[in-house]
Design a protein around this motif. Structure first.
Motif, mmCIF file in Angstrom:
data_model
loop_
_atom_site.group_PDB
_atom_site.id
_atom_site.type_symbol
_atom_site.label_atom_id
_atom_site.label_comp_id
_atom_site.label_asym_id
_atom_site.label_seq_id
_atom_site.Cartn_x
_atom_site.Cartn_y
_atom_site.Cartn_z
ATOM 1 N N UNK A 166 0.814 -1.194 0.100
ATOM 2 C CA UNK A 166 -0.148 0.213 0.029
ATOM 3 C C UNK A 166 0.995 1.100 -0.027
ATOM 4 N N UNK A 167 1.593 1.434 0.750
ATOM 5 C CA UNK A 167 2.972 2.437 0.955
ATOM 6 C C UNK A 167 3.574 2.524 -0.441
ATOM 7 N N UNK A 168 3.864 1.575 -1.655
ATOM 8 C CA UNK A 168 4.714 0.966 -2.026
ATOM 9 C C UNK A 168 4.097 1.925 -3.627
ATOM 10 N N UNK A 169 2.521 1.245 -3.657
ATOM 11 C CA UNK A 169 2.144 1.372 -4.903
ATOM 12 C C UNK A 169 1.226 1.891 -4.587
ATOM 13 N N UNK A 170 0.624 2.818 -3.428
ATOM 14 C CA UNK A 170 -0.070 3.625 -3.184
ATOM 15 C C UNK A 170 -2.012 3.521 -3.142
ATOM 16 N N UNK A 171 -1.867 2.267 -3.106
ATOM 17 C CA UNK A 171 -3.350 1.585 -2.419
ATOM 18 C C UNK A 171 -3.738 0.016 -2.289
ATOM 19 N N UNK A 172 -4.045 -0.895 -1.911
ATOM 20 C CA UNK A 172 -4.253 -2.114 -1.823
ATOM 21 C C UNK A 172 -4.460 -2.862 -3.089
ATOM 22 N N UNK A 173 -4.356 -3.828 -3.011
ATOM 23 C CA UNK A 173 -4.134 -4.287 -4.662
ATOM 24 C C UNK A 173 -5.941 -4.776 -4.453
ATOM 25 N N UNK A 174 -5.791 -4.885 -5.540
ATOM 26 C CA UNK A 174 -7.995 -4.896 -6.338
ATOM 27 C C UNK A 174 -7.427 -7.223 -6.792
ATOM 28 N N UNK A 175 -6.106 -7.394 -7.435
ATOM 29 C CA UNK A 175 -5.838 -9.026 -8.225
ATOM 30 C C UNK A 175 -4.583 -9.294 -6.864
ATOM 31 N N UNK A 176 -4.993 -10.621 -6.492
ATOM 32 C CA UNK A 176 -4.446 -11.303 -5.373
ATOM 33 C C UNK A 176 -4.503 -12.922 -5.971
ATOM 34 N N UNK A 177 -2.699 -12.893 -6.334
ATOM 35 C CA UNK A 177 -2.578 -14.183 -7.039
ATOM 36 C C UNK A 177 -1.533 -15.001 -5.805
ATOM 37 N N UNK A 178 -1.906 -16.311 -5.244
ATOM 38 C CA UNK A 178 -1.315 -16.872 -4.397
ATOM 39 C C UNK A 178 -0.672 -17.656 -5.387
ATOM 40 N N UNK A 179 0.805 -17.493 -5.638
ATOM 41 C CA UNK A 179 1.744 -18.467 -6.461
ATOM 42 C C UNK A 179 2.465 -19.442 -5.354
ATOM 43 N N UNK A 180 2.976 -18.666 -4.936
ATOM 44 C CA UNK A 180 4.220 -19.666 -3.225
ATOM 45 C C UNK A 180 3.771 -20.651 -2.416
ATOM 46 N N UNK A 181 4.391 -21.442 -3.383
ATOM 47 C CA UNK A 181 4.405 -23.235 -2.155
ATOM 48 C C UNK A 181 5.587 -23.773 -2.403
ATOM 49 N N UNK A 182 5.466 -25.073 -1.495
ATOM 50 C CA UNK A 182 6.337 -25.761 -1.625
ATOM 51 C C UNK A 182 5.921 -27.245 -2.244
ATOM 52 N N UNK A 183 6.742 -28.302 -2.631
ATOM 53 C CA UNK A 183 6.229 -29.291 -3.105
ATOM 54 C C UNK A 183 7.006 -30.361 -2.957
ATOM 55 N N UNK A 184 7.400 -30.297 -1.371
ATOM 56 C CA UNK A 184 8.353 -31.273 -0.335
ATOM 57 C C UNK A 184 7.267 -32.773 -0.384
ATOM 58 N N UNK A 185 8.024 -33.697 -0.807
ATOM 59 C CA UNK A 185 7.192 -35.075 -0.684
ATOM 60 C C UNK A 185 8.057 -36.286 0.530
ATOM 61 N N UNK A 186 6.679 -36.968 0.700
ATOM 62 C CA UNK A 186 7.332 -38.070 1.810
ATOM 63 C C UNK A 186 6.913 -39.081 2.006
#
Length: 254
Positions: free
Chosen positions: A72-92
């Motif tokens: 908000x501080x850096x771009x002047x407003x809160x986002x209207x689009x939020x995309x969640x791509x963060x994740x981990x794929x470890x297997x066990x």
């Protein structure tokens, strides 16, 4: 929603599907905040697209809240689009060799993939609700990343599949809850994409994987995931659904 001129946040934006999504949204005129656990990667992508780099562990709610404040501080407003791509794929395996359990790994994967997506969605939605509606009453859209593994989980993917199944399952109730605020919630369930994780596999392994993809008989391009994100943002009637993006593949047990 017209992408041009909107503020977007992409988690996991320093590489793979997230980086491709950040690039595509920026090419359509969005101001993009690139959030990643690895700040150097986020900074590299942000510099390329004229965006804002933000570091955070999405599984830490306080860190996510601070990240939205920086956006908000850096771009002047809160986002209207939020995309969640963060994740981990470890297997066990649930029970591995010599009776070794994987409970700690299960908790970690759920924290990053599922709770992390919920954290980001929560703070994104709060920011969207405070904004004036656009034409048609829309205030924003959240796009979460599930996986084809939520339906076709392979051996060793109990934790990963559970995390992605949770993401898929919360799409409809979240969309129903947020409808009165004009906020849409969608999920994309990608199949086998040419990401850094796949690029690290031996060539023979990759060939075996590709053999299970009917058409196109290749790994998905990250830009195709970004294109799906853009299509969801721009089509106001897409809501509460999980879209498989997989070339008609179905993952085998192993």
């Amino acid at each position: 929603m017209n992408i041009d001129g909107q503020i977007a946040l992409v988690t996991g934006g320093g590489s793979g599907l997230g980086a491709a999504t950040a690039r595509l949204l920026a090419s359509r005129g969005a101001k993009v905040a690139v959030l990643d656990f690895d700040l150097a990667r986020a900074e590299a992508v942000a510099a390329e697209i004229g965006g804002l780099a933000v570091q955070a562990d999405v599984g830490d709610a306080a860190a996510v809240e601070a990240a939205f404040a920086r956006v908000e501080e850096g771009l002047g407003a809160m986002p209207r689009v939020a995309v969640n791509c963060a994740g981990i794929g470890v297997a066990a395996r649930i029970v591995g060799r010599e009776g070794k359990l994987s409970i700690d790994l299960f908790e970690k994967v759920i924290r990053v993939n599922l709770i992390g997506s919920y954290n980001v969605m929560s703070y994104a939605v709060r920011g969207m609700q405070a904004q004036d509606p656009l034409e048609g009453g829309e205030r924003g859209v959240v796009i979460n990343t599930a996986s084809a593994a939520y339906q076709d989980g392979q051996v060793g993917q109990a934790a990963y599949s559970a995390s992605k199944g949770g993401i898929a399952a919360m799409s409809l109730p979240a969309a129903r809850e947020l409808a009165r605020s004009g906020i849409r919630v969608m999920a994309i369930a990608p199949g086998l994409f040419n990401t850094p994780m796949m690029e690290s596999l031996p060539e023979e392994t990759t060939r075996q994987i590709v053999a299970n993809i009917p058409f196109p008989d290749r790994l998905g391009h990250p830009s195709e995931y970004g294109l799906m994100v853009a299509q969801i943002v721009e089509n106001p009637y897409l809501n509460g659904e999980v879209i498989r993006l997989d070339g008609a593949t179905r993952l085998p047990p192993r």
